[in-house]
Design a protein around this motif. Sequence first.
Motif, PDB file in Angstrom:
ATOM      1  N   UNK A 117      59.566  69.006  16.442  1.00 31.46           N
ATOM      2  CA  UNK A 117      58.796  68.470  15.330  1.00 31.46           C
ATOM      3  C   UNK A 117      59.088  69.148  13.999  1.00 31.46           C
ATOM      4  N   UNK A 118      59.932  70.179  14.011  1.00 30.22           N
ATOM      5  CA  UNK A 118      60.154  70.948  12.795  1.00 30.22           C
ATOM      6  C   UNK A 118      61.646  71.081  12.527  1.00 30.22           C
ATOM      7  N   UNK A 119      62.057  70.817  11.311  1.00 29.62           N
ATOM      8  CA  UNK A 119      63.466  70.901  10.961  1.00 29.62           C
ATOM      9  C   UNK A 119      63.870  72.359  10.748  1.00 29.62           C
ATOM     10  N   UNK A 120      65.152  72.619  10.868  1.00 33.67           N
ATOM     11  CA  UNK A 120      65.649  73.987  10.688  1.00 33.67           C
ATOM     12  C   UNK A 120      65.304  74.523   9.307  1.00 33.67           C
ATOM     13  N   UNK A 121      65.472  73.694   8.279  1.00 31.74           N
ATOM     14  CA  UNK A 121      65.211  74.130   6.912  1.00 31.74           C
ATOM     15  C   UNK A 121      63.751  74.517   6.722  1.00 31.74           C
ATOM     16  N   UNK A 122      62.859  73.664   7.221  1.00 32.38           N
ATOM     17  CA  UNK A 122      61.441  73.930   7.028  1.00 32.38           C
ATOM     18  C   UNK A 122      60.968  75.079   7.913  1.00 32.38           C
ATOM     19  N   UNK A 181      56.621  67.971   2.204  1.00 30.53           N
ATOM     20  CA  UNK A 181      57.997  67.635   2.580  1.00 30.53           C
ATOM     21  C   UNK A 181      58.078  67.202   4.038  1.00 30.53           C
ATOM     22  N   UNK A 182      57.323  67.881   4.897  1.00 29.96           N
ATOM     23  CA  UNK A 182      57.344  67.529   6.318  1.00 29.96           C
ATOM     24  C   UNK A 182      56.790  66.125   6.530  1.00 29.96           C
ATOM     25  N   UNK A 183      55.726  65.774   5.816  1.00 30.98           N
ATOM     26  CA  UNK A 183      55.140  64.440   5.941  1.00 30.98           C
ATOM     27  C   UNK A 183      56.124  63.370   5.468  1.00 30.98           C
ATOM     28  N   UNK A 184      56.875  63.663   4.393  1.00 29.28           N
ATOM     29  CA  UNK A 184      57.869  62.707   3.897  1.00 29.28           C
ATOM     30  C   UNK A 184      58.980  62.507   4.917  1.00 29.28           C
ATOM     31  N   UNK A 185      59.426  63.607   5.519  1.00 30.01           N
ATOM     32  CA  UNK A 185      60.495  63.516   6.522  1.00 30.01           C
ATOM     33  C   UNK A 185      60.006  62.704   7.721  1.00 30.01           C
ATOM     34  N   UNK A 186      58.772  62.988   8.154  1.00 27.91           N
ATOM     35  CA  UNK A 186      58.231  62.264   9.298  1.00 27.91           C
ATOM     36  C   UNK A 186      58.162  60.765   9.027  1.00 27.91           C
ATOM     37  N   UNK A 187      57.708  60.423   7.808  1.00 28.93           N
ATOM     38  CA  UNK A 187      57.609  59.003   7.447  1.00 28.93           C
ATOM     39  C   UNK A 187      58.986  58.354   7.437  1.00 28.93           C
ATOM     40  N   UNK A 188      59.970  59.068   6.894  1.00 31.93           N
ATOM     41  CA  UNK A 188      61.335  58.547   6.820  1.00 31.93           C
ATOM     42  C   UNK A 188      61.924  58.338   8.206  1.00 31.93           C
TER      43      UNK A 188
END
Length: 689
Positions: A281-286, A321-328
């Motif tokens: 659920x979490x990207x490397x960058x975040x 940013x995490x919410x935007x990525x999830x939506x995308x």
Amino acid sequence: MMASTGDCTESQPSTSYSTESSQPCRQFEFPEILLATDNFDESLVIGHGGFGKVYKGKILIGSSLVVAAIKRLDSMSTQGSEEFWAEIDMLSKLRHCHLVSLFGYCNHEKEKILVYEYMPNGTLEDHLHKLATPLSWLQRLKICIGAARGLDYLHTGTGIESGVIHRDVKSSNILLHDSWAAKISDFGLSRIGPANQPSTYVNTLVKGTFGYFDPNYFSTGRLTRKSDVYSFGVVLLEVLCRKRAVDRSLDDEQWGLVTWAQDSIKDGNLKHIIDSDIRGQISTKHLKEFVRIAERCLLGNPKQRPTMAEVVVCLYSLLTLQQKINSSLQATGKTIFGRVLDMFPFPSNGENSAESDSKLSSNSKGDTRNAGDTIGGEIKHFTIPIPSLKVFEYDDLKRATRNFRQDLLLGREGFGQVFLGWVDRNTFTPSTEGSGIAVAVTRYSEARPEWKTVVTVLGRLAHPNIIRLLGYCNDKKPQCFLVYEHMQNQNFGHFLFGDVAGPLSWGTRLMILIGVARGLAYMHSLKDRFIHRDLKPSNILLDEDFNAKLGAFEWATIGPETGDTYIVTSLAGTLGYIDPEYVKTGRLRVGSDIYSFGVVLLETLTGRPVLGHLFNLIEWATPSLESRHKLKKIMDPRLGKNYPLNGAFECATLALRCLAKGKDRPSSEEVLWSLEQIYAKQIMGRTYV
């Protein structure tokens, strides 16, 4: 529940808050509490801690019957009136949607009860470590942001002249509402701190919790708002890793989450510290950004740590940013796990699984307790018959001390007042002033559990270099009394640091240290190896001939049977003297007393207390201990040249050994032998500076 203001929503990272409108904190009558808890029905218990039990009940607030959490302080709790009134005083002034609300309190005879808003989802600790709740990464971020907002409000937005330092930030003090909104709780250890200054100096007994404790506060005695920031950094790691702050499943030699995580990050093994439930659920960058925030909170220099306002902004940015990525990703039917799998290869052989953790845990030794025990609490009580001690009657002690006359007050200890009295040498009945034998009567204002520890420990110890306990009294509740032999020359600290005419000679200092070492060697050599836990100059008592006797056994406990075993327990002791490894890992050994002895040895050489304003004796003195020339420059100037330089240098070398890492420290027997050899050399050949 109290209504939230517009500033307390999740739609913005505001760092300026308004207070909530609410009913004022009021005093409840005891019958109201009995009705709300159905006479403290055990089926209504929803929690239990060092304070006592927490009951779920319905109580009348204004004209509404609301569900409340009712905390009843146990009479044997290590917390007492001070923490009770501190909580009331603090929460009656503070109102914020990310602080738990105090509806009121009840102070009825011996009963001390606090009534809070009820938090249906319990504590963050419950969900991370006890219930294994499948919290998503976004849920965890929102919880962290809520807690951070609450702390930022305490530090800078309270609307009162000074900010508030919580002093016990941990996952068990972050409560969760039914909406999973986080609220900071438990203000019994909180302190008012200057809002416009970076720090406030507090020289006091340590307060906090294993694993969350700011090492800088421990080493310097300076309590700052950045101490809360450090503790919050531990919570961030706890949320990310789903490991306790002091966790038995970690490396056998290192139970501290902070060191374990920092070592993993330094070695490039970031993947090893993430809870497997959120890896997809979490990207490397975040992930790296989140870890960077935690690392900044945990920096050794408090000035380099961020403010809680900065932490709020950084976490909120991550959430957005995490919410935007999830939506995308949802729009394209992908998952973060599929996107980062090639860049972030996790093992599939279970090396990071719970099963692997349990194998590590099964190798742990000793009697352990979970992290979360409050500092200053007792470890255990001993239940044994003590025929050697007299049970005094209150009226006899009243007569012996002339009704606790103020001119007979010898001093105040951390646990009570000490009065001079006189009793018959043989029967211990009250005698006329100046006849019989003098005794020191310690009066505890409350029947705190520590007095029983003293009775049961000193009832089993008999040695010329350990204070003699003559008896006790417990028939004037809630007060209780301990009766000791009187020590005419007060304590070692009185001569080292007090305004006393004429300094102690080098020979007298050496004999005092030898006496202390003899007492420790005796305690550590028994089948039940006693650990003092609060060795410092003010707890080294001196009789009329300056013979040293160990006193203040309120925090003493039975230690491990061998040097290879350990126990994990509540932290107790005094800032500056506590073994850093004990603070860091929760492991208490007899070697912890040796560390404290090393600090006392340094103070004896230099005539300086371990902690002073902007000063830490160990950091200041250590560079000078390996050279005779440098040592001369830091020796107590009151000694002049009346000491043997070689003997002082050997003491300095011994101090370094005592302050070394646990396994490299000498035993108390080695310390005693070394000091006796130094003294013998001095007697045989008096070579002074």
